[in-house]
Design an enzyme around this catalytic site. Sequence first.
Site, PDB file in Angstrom:
ATOM      1  N   TYR A   1       0.875  -1.161   0.000  1.00  0.00           N
ATOM      2  CA  TYR A   1       0.000   0.000   0.000  1.00  0.00           C
ATOM      3  C   TYR A   1       0.921   1.223   0.000  1.00  0.00           C
ATOM      4  O   TYR A   1       2.139   1.093  -0.017  1.00  0.00           O
ATOM      5  CB  TYR A   1      -0.929  -0.033   1.206  1.00  0.00           C
ATOM      6  CG  TYR A   1      -2.092  -0.998   1.075  1.00  0.00           C
ATOM      7  CD1 TYR A   1      -1.915  -2.297   0.593  1.00  0.00           C
ATOM      8  CD2 TYR A   1      -3.382  -0.629   1.441  1.00  0.00           C
ATOM      9  CE1 TYR A   1      -2.969  -3.172   0.467  1.00  0.00           C
ATOM     10  CE2 TYR A   1      -4.446  -1.505   1.325  1.00  0.00           C
ATOM     11  CZ  TYR A   1      -4.248  -2.764   0.836  1.00  0.00           C
ATOM     12  OH  TYR A   1      -5.299  -3.636   0.712  1.00  0.00           O
TER      13      TYR A   1
ATOM     14  N   ARG B   1      -7.586 -16.105   9.190  1.00  0.00           N
ATOM     15  CA  ARG B   1      -8.418 -17.134   8.559  1.00  0.00           C
ATOM     16  C   ARG B   1      -9.029 -18.109   9.567  1.00  0.00           C
ATOM     17  O   ARG B   1     -10.172 -18.558   9.394  1.00  0.00           O
ATOM     18  CB  ARG B   1      -7.577 -17.904   7.530  1.00  0.00           C
ATOM     19  CG  ARG B   1      -7.220 -17.096   6.297  1.00  0.00           C
ATOM     20  CD  ARG B   1      -6.141 -17.766   5.464  1.00  0.00           C
ATOM     21  NE  ARG B   1      -4.869 -17.794   6.182  1.00  0.00           N
ATOM     22  CZ  ARG B   1      -3.776 -18.395   5.737  1.00  0.00           C
ATOM     23  NH1 ARG B   1      -3.813 -19.045   4.570  1.00  0.00           N
ATOM     24  NH2 ARG B   1      -2.650 -18.368   6.421  1.00  0.00           N
TER      25      ARG B   1
END
Length: 411
Positions: free
Chosen positions: A178, A354
């Site tokens: 980013y 996850r």
Amino acid sequence: MTQIQHQPPGTPDVLAPATLGPISLRNRTVKAATYEGLSRHGLVTQDLIDFHVRHAAGGVGMTTVAYCAVAPEGRTGAHQILWRPEALPGLRKLTDAVHAEGAAVSAQIGHGGPVASPKANGLPALSPSRHFHRTTLSFAREATHADLRRIVRNHADAATMAVEAGFDAVEIHLGHNYLASSFLSPRINHRKDAYGGSLDNRARFPREIARAVRAAVGKRIAVIAKLNMDDGVPGGFWLDEAIPVARQLESDGSLDALELTVGSSLLNPMYLFRGDAPLREFAQIMPQPVKTGIKLVGSRVLHSYPYEDAYLLDQARQVRAAVDLPLILLGGITSRPTMDLAMREGFQFVAMGRALLREPDLINRIRTEADTPSLCIHCNKCMVTFHGGVRCVLVEAPGGRRAGGDTPITG
């Protein structure tokens, strides 16, 4: 109740209360930022609130709202939360709901930079240097000094709004290439000015962001940064530079903790996740010509890496040896033994992604039965659900989507 394996004297109990900067957490587990895909028009929805309430009720010490963009051109999707006054009522409703379940809540703040979507935003993406994004098939333009000053202010303003909205912490996104992370990367940053070249120059912009955020919030909330240790690409940012940057951030006094990560959403997105690369599933949801590109050459971009528990530990322990700043270990934290290992290695917190998408109540069940295994099989098919409401594809969506649950909350 299963007995917890004996830990050496002085080793923190991962499920006991802890402090993170100025805040107190009921335990040392953090629901890592996993883009939810449940905001609409840059605003909170009831579905987004319900998502984080499930994780709060499931026992985590803190849940992280991802990804909250500090500027319109910094979004990686058109519906991502955008920091502005109109978003505050929904964000306040979210933080109140999470607090009611006994958990803290953090807001991940950042600017997508070259990872941002110019088509969705209607604005050009920004990068340290002009860069071609092979997914959006467009060029990101080089950020000017005026852009950088504005974006530093945007981060400070976002952090101030996070305080107003009732967040306990902000997590500054300095990873995954980013914008701030792309400045750190010699692969992407080819500038010749004070923001390019040497590591000190490439670290200037991320450090300015962190200092501005700290100045804006003081000690009212905790300030965390998510820092890459390794971009996972040749010529990219790597551990030999991540360690001195971690030291610089520590010496600046801007942060209460660092969460250590790896990978590039721009150039090697699977490097963070490990496990299977769901090429077929990605191809199904992508528009043309990206769909055909994934079918033809997807394996060259979406690599598969073998999974093992605590898979970032070898790199992270080198950062641990170099700084005294509290560190959050991410990557393959799925069970009480891996959490205890992190505590023995000197990490203060663990972050889980996850495994909690598969089982939001995993922490509560581990508290009751310490040898509870995670049911996550690291197939990574949850990645394909990000833009429609992230979830584990192996279980039915919890409770179904209520009517109006995806309506933006404006008051």
